[in-house]
Design a protein around this motif. Structure first.
Motif, PDB file in Angstrom:
ATOM      1  N   GLU A   8       0.834  -1.210   0.000  1.00 10.36           N
ATOM      2  CA  GLU A   8       0.000   0.000   0.000  1.00 10.36           C
ATOM      3  C   GLU A   8       0.869   1.259   0.000  1.00 10.36           C
ATOM      4  N   ARG A  11       2.140   1.605  -3.528  1.00 10.98           N
ATOM      5  CA  ARG A  11       1.080   2.039  -4.450  1.00 10.98           C
ATOM      6  C   ARG A  11       0.830   3.532  -4.327  1.00 10.98           C
ATOM      7  N   VAL A  12       0.725   4.030  -3.117  1.00 15.26           N
ATOM      8  CA  VAL A  12       0.448   5.456  -2.905  1.00 15.26           C
ATOM      9  C   VAL A  12       1.638   6.306  -3.351  1.00 15.26           C
ATOM     10  N   THR A  13       2.847   5.879  -3.014  1.00 15.10           N
ATOM     11  CA  THR A  13       4.043   6.650  -3.373  1.00 15.10           C
ATOM     12  C   THR A  13       4.211   6.754  -4.881  1.00 15.10           C
ATOM     13  N   THR A  14       4.046   5.648  -5.602  1.00 15.46           N
ATOM     14  CA  THR A  14       4.198   5.700  -7.062  1.00 15.46           C
ATOM     15  C   THR A  14       3.064   6.492  -7.712  1.00 15.46           C
ATOM     16  N   ARG A  15       1.862   6.447  -7.146  1.00 14.73           N
ATOM     17  CA  ARG A  15       0.745   7.237  -7.692  1.00 14.73           C
ATOM     18  C   ARG A  15       1.021   8.729  -7.505  1.00 14.73           C
ATOM     19  N   LEU A  16       1.523   9.119  -6.352  1.00  9.98           N
ATOM     20  CA  LEU A  16       1.800  10.531  -6.097  1.00  9.98           C
ATOM     21  C   LEU A  16       2.967  11.051  -6.935  1.00  9.98           C
ATOM     22  N   SER A  18       3.569  10.368 -10.065  1.00  8.78           N
ATOM     23  CA  SER A  18       3.074  10.623 -11.426  1.00  8.78           C
ATOM     24  C   SER A  18       4.151  10.391 -12.490  1.00  8.78           C
ATOM     25  N   ALA A  20       5.534   7.365 -15.034  1.00 10.84           N
ATOM     26  CA  ALA A  20       5.256   6.033 -15.555  1.00 10.84           C
ATOM     27  C   ALA A  20       6.434   5.103 -15.287  1.00 10.84           C
ATOM     28  N   ARG A  23       9.458   3.073  -9.522  1.00 10.71           N
ATOM     29  CA  ARG A  23       9.538   1.980  -8.548  1.00 10.71           C
ATOM     30  C   ARG A  23       9.944   2.536  -7.188  1.00 10.71           C
ATOM     31  N   THR A  24       9.558   1.854  -6.144  1.00  5.63           N
ATOM     32  CA  THR A  24       9.958   2.220  -4.790  1.00  5.63           C
ATOM     33  C   THR A  24      10.332   0.946  -4.046  1.00  5.63           C
ATOM     34  N   GLU A  53      13.321   5.972 -11.034  1.00  7.11           N
ATOM     35  CA  GLU A  53      12.875   5.967 -12.422  1.00  7.11           C
ATOM     36  C   GLU A  53      13.971   5.343 -13.274  1.00  7.11           C
TER      37      GLU A  53
END
Length: 78
Positions: A8, A11-16, A18, A20, A23-24, A53
Motif C-alpha cells: 500500500e 502504491r500510494v508513493t508511485t501514484r503521487l 506521477s 510512468a 519503482r519504490t 525511475e
C-alpha cells in the motif's frame, strides 16, 4: 500483514510521483519480544521516501522534481 502494508505504501508513493514505470522499495520485519522479553509482536518498516525511475542511459536513478536545481543527464553518477 506487513506485506500488505508495504504494498500500500508503494502504491500510494508511485501514484503521487506521477511517473510512468516508477519503482519504490521497503524492508520490514516482525519484532516478537519487548525489552523485558515479554511477548509483544509488532512490525518495523523502513520505506524509501520517493521513487526510482529507469532511464535509458543511466540505469535506475532517483527521480528528481522538474524544478530541481541540478540538471544532469545522469543523476547521482549512476
Amino acid at each position: 500483514m506487513e506485506r500488505i502494508f508495504a504494498e500500500e505504501i508503494a502504491r500510494v508513493t508511485t501514484r503521487l510521483a506521477s511517473i510512468a514505470g516508477a519503482r519504490t522499495g521497503s524492508v520490514g520485519f516482525p519484532q516478537r519480544f519487548g525489552s523485558s522479553l515479554n511477548v509483544h509482536v509488532h512490525f518495523h518498516t523502513l520505506a524509501i521516501d520517493g521513487v526510482f525511475e529507469k532511464t535509458a542511459s543511466c540505469g535506475t536513478a532517483p527521480a528528481r522534481p522538474s524544478h530541481s536545481i541540478e540538471s544532469s543527464s545522469c543523476p547521482m553518477g549512476v
